[in-house]
Every structure is written in structure tokens, then in C-alpha cells.
Design an enzyme around this catalytic site. Structure first.
Site, PDB file in Angstrom:
ATOM      1  N   GLU A   1       2.208  -1.888   4.923  1.00  0.00           N
ATOM      2  CA  GLU A   1       1.098  -1.163   5.532  1.00  0.00           C
ATOM      3  C   GLU A   1       1.579  -0.321   6.708  1.00  0.00           C
ATOM      4  O   GLU A   1       1.152   0.832   6.883  1.00  0.00           O
ATOM      5  CB  GLU A   1       0.007  -2.146   5.984  1.00  0.00           C
ATOM      6  CG  GLU A   1      -0.714  -2.853   4.856  1.00  0.00           C
ATOM      7  CD  GLU A   1      -1.632  -1.936   4.058  1.00  0.00           C
ATOM      8  OE1 GLU A   1      -1.774  -0.746   4.422  1.00  0.00           O
ATOM      9  OE2 GLU A   1      -2.188  -2.397   3.055  1.00  0.00           O
TER      10      GLU A   1
ATOM     11  N   HIS B   1       1.723   4.562  -0.143  1.00  0.00           N
ATOM     12  CA  HIS B   1       1.938   3.320  -0.897  1.00  0.00           C
ATOM     13  C   HIS B   1       2.529   3.623  -2.273  1.00  0.00           C
ATOM     14  O   HIS B   1       3.434   2.927  -2.743  1.00  0.00           O
ATOM     15  CB  HIS B   1       0.617   2.572  -1.076  1.00  0.00           C
ATOM     16  CG  HIS B   1       0.201   1.765   0.113  1.00  0.00           C
ATOM     17  ND1 HIS B   1       1.028   0.845   0.720  1.00  0.00           N
ATOM     18  CD2 HIS B   1      -0.977   1.715   0.794  1.00  0.00           C
ATOM     19  CE1 HIS B   1       0.384   0.268   1.725  1.00  0.00           C
ATOM     20  NE2 HIS B   1      -0.823   0.782   1.797  1.00  0.00           N
TER      21      HIS B   1
ATOM     22  N   HIS C   1      -1.976   7.843   3.855  1.00  0.00           N
ATOM     23  CA  HIS C   1      -1.626   6.418   3.847  1.00  0.00           C
ATOM     24  C   HIS C   1      -1.604   5.880   2.423  1.00  0.00           C
ATOM     25  O   HIS C   1      -0.654   5.184   2.016  1.00  0.00           O
ATOM     26  CB  HIS C   1      -2.637   5.651   4.702  1.00  0.00           C
ATOM     27  CG  HIS C   1      -2.450   4.168   4.675  1.00  0.00           C
ATOM     28  ND1 HIS C   1      -1.808   3.478   5.683  1.00  0.00           N
ATOM     29  CD2 HIS C   1      -2.812   3.228   3.756  1.00  0.00           C
ATOM     30  CE1 HIS C   1      -1.783   2.184   5.382  1.00  0.00           C
ATOM     31  NE2 HIS C   1      -2.403   2.010   4.219  1.00  0.00           N
ATOM     32  N   GLU C   2      -2.628   6.190   1.637  1.00  0.00           N
ATOM     33  CA  GLU C   2      -2.705   5.660   0.276  1.00  0.00           C
ATOM     34  C   GLU C   2      -1.641   6.275  -0.622  1.00  0.00           C
ATOM     35  O   GLU C   2      -1.023   5.585  -1.440  1.00  0.00           O
ATOM     36  CB  GLU C   2      -4.105   5.893  -0.293  1.00  0.00           C
ATOM     37  CG  GLU C   2      -5.208   5.170   0.461  1.00  0.00           C
ATOM     38  CD  GLU C   2      -4.949   3.678   0.581  1.00  0.00           C
ATOM     39  OE1 GLU C   2      -4.446   3.064  -0.388  1.00  0.00           O
ATOM     40  OE2 GLU C   2      -5.228   3.103   1.648  1.00  0.00           O
TER      41      GLU C   2
END
Length: 268
Positions: free
Chosen positions: A197, A148, A144-145
Site C-alpha cells: 500500500e 498495484h 494508487h490503484e
């Protein structure tokens, strides 16, 4: 350049940034093109600012004996997971091949993790220890990070923030004059939109699955997150729906990523 043209340009870019939602395809997730709005912020300058801030974070942590050493078991664990995930990063951003990736652990009770522009990853020990994360769950957080950074959400969000405050012409002048660091503020606390997100969730599931980590761990991860936050997401993901909504979105997208996981787990 006329003010009316600037307003039209800003409106068009904002529409482009918001258009489209993540879709499934046969070979993993399809999130379309990254926002055109991000191009108002030079990538090289932003990555330089991120590297400076990351270096400051490491030095501050080391000064307080809070930067875990290279031989720390959790550092070895995190870097091993990253080693499996990162070969798939260029699928979502070819420039990732040239990034100077780093993975570090900060000793802190915070439930926190991030990946700054240019591939600077940090986990706080609290998110691993307090939630008793499995390798699969760590991979979901890390994916997820990383997503980004790959989708350049920081560039996009900075452009949105400053475009509405200053206008395109002033933004260009500030960036050209070397004021990007001031414009960027603290990249570690930059808030992303709900769309960003959600996109990071999908890309993260894809990255984890391709690396051989079970994407279903996203469900158990968010069950743990909800329990830790009494039903609300932690501050670092406060812009994203929590609880049942997030788990339902993961479940809807499992058919797109489970074949990737199963293929990755087959003996070669």
C-alpha cells in the site's frame, strides 16, 4: 526437488519481497525492483482470471442497471483522467503497453475503486460523489490503484498466501493444472500488505504528477477519507495506515514529485 530446498527458496523469495523501501531520486520516485516472489504466479494466467472476473462484475452491474454508460459524465471524466495517466504506466512496468486497459463506473454508494491485473479499472460512484472528489483527487486514487497492477502486487500476494499454505511444489502443480482461478479467489477483494500500500501511494503520486495532477491532492483526499471513516481508512484500504501517518508520508515525498507536476503544467 527436496523439501529443504523448497523451504530455503521460499525464505529467500520472501526476504527479497520485503527488502528495500521506496526512496526518492531526482526524477520522481524510485521503488526498486518488483518482488521476485510474484514470478511464482504466471502473469498471463492471472490476467486472464482478472479479465473473467471483471467481465462478470460488469455483466452483474449491467443486469441491475448499475453499470454507467459510456456517455455518463463521470465515465467521461474518469476516462479522461486515465488517458492522461496511462502514458506514464510503462515507466513502472513495460508490459503495461500491451494491456487491454478498461475504465468503468459502477453506481454504488461504496467508497471503492480498484485496478485488477492487466489494467481493468473500476470506480464506484460513492467514492466520487460522497467525497466530492476533484479531478486531482480522483487522479491520486486512480494512480494508487493502477500502481498495484503495475507493481503486480496481486501476483505477489497470491504467491505469499499460497506458498505458505501449499509449498512451492504444490503451488506449481496447481497453477500448471489450471487451478489459478481457484487459487486467486476474488481479485477485487484481495488484501495487500502495508508495504504494498505504501509503495502504491508513492507510485500513484508519481503517475498523477507526471499527468499534470497536483500530488498535494493526496493530502486533501485523505483528510476527506478520514472524515468519512471517522479517522479510519475505508475497508478497501484497511491494511494501510490512515490519517496523520498517511498524510505525513505523502508530505515527505512531495519534493520528489512536485517538480514532475510543475513540468507537466508548463505550456508546451
Amino acid at each position: 526437488m527436496q523439501p529443504g530446498y523448497l523451504a530455503a527458496l521460499a525464505a529467500a523469495l520472501l526476504l527479497t519481497a520485503c527488502a528495500g523501501t521506496p526512496q526518492r531520486q531526482g526524477d520522481g520516485v524510485d521503488v526498486g525492483e518488483a518482488s521476485s516472489l510474484r514470478t511464482l504466479i504466471p502473469a498471463a494466467e492471472l490476467e486472464k482470471a482478472a479479465s473473467l472476473q471483471y467481465g462478470q462484475l460488469k455483466r452483474a452491474a449491467a443486469d441491475k442497471d448499475l453499470l454507467a454508460p459510456d456517455n455518463h459524465p463521470q465515465v467521461i471524466r474518469l476516462r479522461g483522467i486515465a488517458k492522461r495517466i496511462l502514458p506514464n504506466a510503462a515507466r513502472f512496468n513495460p508490459e503495461a503497453r500491451n494491456w487491454q486497459w478498461e475504465v468503468n463506473l459502477i453506481i454504488s454508494k461504496q467508497l471503492n475503486a480498484f485496478c485488477m491485473p492487466g489494467g481493468k479499472i473500476a470506480f464506484y460512484s460513492g467514492i466520487i460523489d460522497n467525497l466530492t472528489l476533484s479531478d486531482d483527487e480522483i487522479a491520486i486514487v486512480m494512480g494508487h490503484e493502477i500502481a498495484h497492477a503495475l507493481r503486480e502486487h496481486a501476483r505477489e500476494q497470491m504467491a505469499k498466501n499460497k506458498l505458505t499454505q501449499t509449498g512451492a511444489a504444490i503451488l506449481g502443480a496447481l497453477v500448471g493444472g489450471g487451478e489459478l482461478f481457484r487459487l486467486g479467489g476474488n481479485l477485487m477483494t484481495l488484501k495487500f500488505s502495508r508495504d504494498d500500500e505504501s509503495e502504491a501511494d508513492l507510485v500513484g503520486l508519481d503517475l498523477a504528477a507526471r499527468a499534470g495532477y497536483d500530488p498535494r491532492a493526496g493530502i486533501t483526499l485523505w483528510q476527506k477519507m478520514d472524515a468519512a471513516g471517522n479517522g479510519a481508512p475505508p475497508a478497501w484500504l484497511s491494511t494501510h495506515p490512515g490519517g496523520e501517518a498517511r498524510i505525513a508520508e505523502i508530505e515527505r515525498n512531495l519534493p520528489a514529485v512536485m517538480p514532475l507536476y510543475e513540468a507537466a503544467r508548463k505550456p508546451r
